[in-house]
Design an enzyme around this catalytic site. Sequence first.
Site, mmCIF file in Angstrom:
data_model
loop_
_atom_site.group_PDB
_atom_site.id
_atom_site.type_symbol
_atom_site.label_atom_id
_atom_site.label_comp_id
_atom_site.label_asym_id
_atom_site.label_seq_id
_atom_site.Cartn_x
_atom_site.Cartn_y
_atom_site.Cartn_z
ATOM 1 N N ARG A 63 0.826 -1.213 0.000
ATOM 2 C CA ARG A 63 0.000 0.000 0.000
ATOM 3 C C ARG A 63 0.860 1.263 0.000
ATOM 4 O O ARG A 63 0.531 2.242 -0.673
ATOM 5 C CB ARG A 63 -0.944 -0.026 1.211
ATOM 6 N N LEU A 91 -6.672 7.274 1.084
ATOM 7 C CA LEU A 91 -5.407 7.859 0.644
ATOM 8 C C LEU A 91 -4.392 7.793 1.780
ATOM 9 O O LEU A 91 -4.728 8.018 2.945
ATOM 10 C CB LEU A 91 -5.642 9.310 0.209
ATOM 11 N N ASN A 105 -13.662 15.743 -0.919
ATOM 12 C CA ASN A 105 -14.369 14.474 -1.088
ATOM 13 C C ASN A 105 -15.869 14.697 -0.948
ATOM 14 O O ASN A 105 -16.317 15.629 -0.273
ATOM 15 C CB ASN A 105 -13.903 13.471 -0.026
ATOM 16 N N HIS A 107 -19.262 12.573 0.266
ATOM 17 C CA HIS A 107 -19.676 11.347 0.958
ATOM 18 C C HIS A 107 -21.197 11.282 0.985
ATOM 19 O O HIS A 107 -21.851 12.276 1.346
ATOM 20 C CB HIS A 107 -19.118 11.344 2.389
ATOM 21 N N ASP A 139 -8.868 14.682 5.332
ATOM 22 C CA ASP A 139 -7.727 14.676 6.259
ATOM 23 C C ASP A 139 -7.310 13.219 6.442
ATOM 24 O O ASP A 139 -7.712 12.342 5.688
ATOM 25 C CB ASP A 139 -8.085 15.380 7.581
ATOM 26 N N GLY A 141 -8.130 11.002 8.453
ATOM 27 C CA GLY A 141 -9.118 10.015 8.921
ATOM 28 C C GLY A 141 -10.006 9.542 7.779
ATOM 29 O O GLY A 141 -9.839 9.946 6.629
HETATM 30 C C1 GRF Z 1 -21.028 8.751 -4.615
HETATM 31 O O1 GRF Z 1 -22.288 8.696 -3.956
HETATM 32 C C2 GRF Z 1 -19.942 9.069 -3.641
HETATM 33 O O2 GRF Z 1 -20.333 9.943 -2.601
HETATM 34 C C3 GRF Z 1 -19.660 7.700 -3.070
HETATM 35 O O3 GRF Z 1 -19.701 6.828 -4.174
HETATM 36 C C4 GRF Z 1 -20.612 7.380 -5.128
HETATM 37 C C5 GRF Z 1 -19.863 7.494 -6.419
HETATM 38 O O4 GRF Z 1 -20.789 7.488 -7.425
HETATM 39 N N1 GRF Z 1 -18.370 7.664 -2.425
HETATM 40 P P1 GRF Z 1 -20.265 7.556 -8.960
HETATM 41 O O5 GRF Z 1 -19.215 6.488 -9.100
HETATM 42 O O6 GRF Z 1 -19.692 8.937 -9.156
HETATM 43 O O7 GRF Z 1 -21.502 7.315 -9.767
#
Ligand code: GRF
Length: 198
Positions: A63, A91, A105, A107, A139, A141
């Site tokens: 990794r 990452l 990012n 989420h 970050d 985490g």
């Molecule tokens: C998104 O909902 C993102 O927040 C999550 O995975 C999904 C990615 O969707 N981590 P896509 O691959 O862009 O369609």
Amino acid sequence: ASVVVMASGTGSLLEALLARADEPQSPFAVTAIVVDRDCRAGEIAAERGIPLVVCKLRDHADRDAWDTALRDHVAALAPDWVVTAGFMKILGDRFLGRFAGRIVNSHPALLPAFPGAHGVADALAYGVKLTGTTVHLVDSGVDTGPVLAQTAVPVEVDDTEESLHERIKSVERVLLADVVTDLVTRGVVIDGRKAYIP
Ligand code: GRF
């Protein structure tokens, strides 16, 4: 401003960023796409003639070697910002150290609730009535960086993980494109856990 987008999946968030970047007044361009596996996002890069970096964990000794290679690939692209849009790897410290404060990012949950790779399924299983999407700085985490923006999405009684995720994605792609647009023009102020775009 130059933005490198990292993805691992169907690339719907990537496509939203590409569409926004193509708008005449857009302050950013997607200068390269980075994937850690063969995926639709990588195919989109090829279809659109955007430079593609494929950096697979299995092609590296371990990794740390993968993290170093990823850092070097992206450093060579010299982006102003890095956006992880459905990038399904954590990452490492080398990458994070090189791009600290410039990685965004998205989420699919209202952090700090339901972090990790199954945020949609976890929210559904918990039985929350509201979930949503969070755009945050990355970050060291897992989904713990300063929050930049959030949008709430209702959970319907007959939702499956797929139907709920699609509803989340429908707002997520707009929020992510909006935040990236604002970030590249106005930057971000970070005060401990708090972050805001001036
Ligand atoms: C998104 O909902 C993102 O927040 C999550 O995975 C999904 C990615 O969707 N981590 P896509 O691959 O862009 O369609």
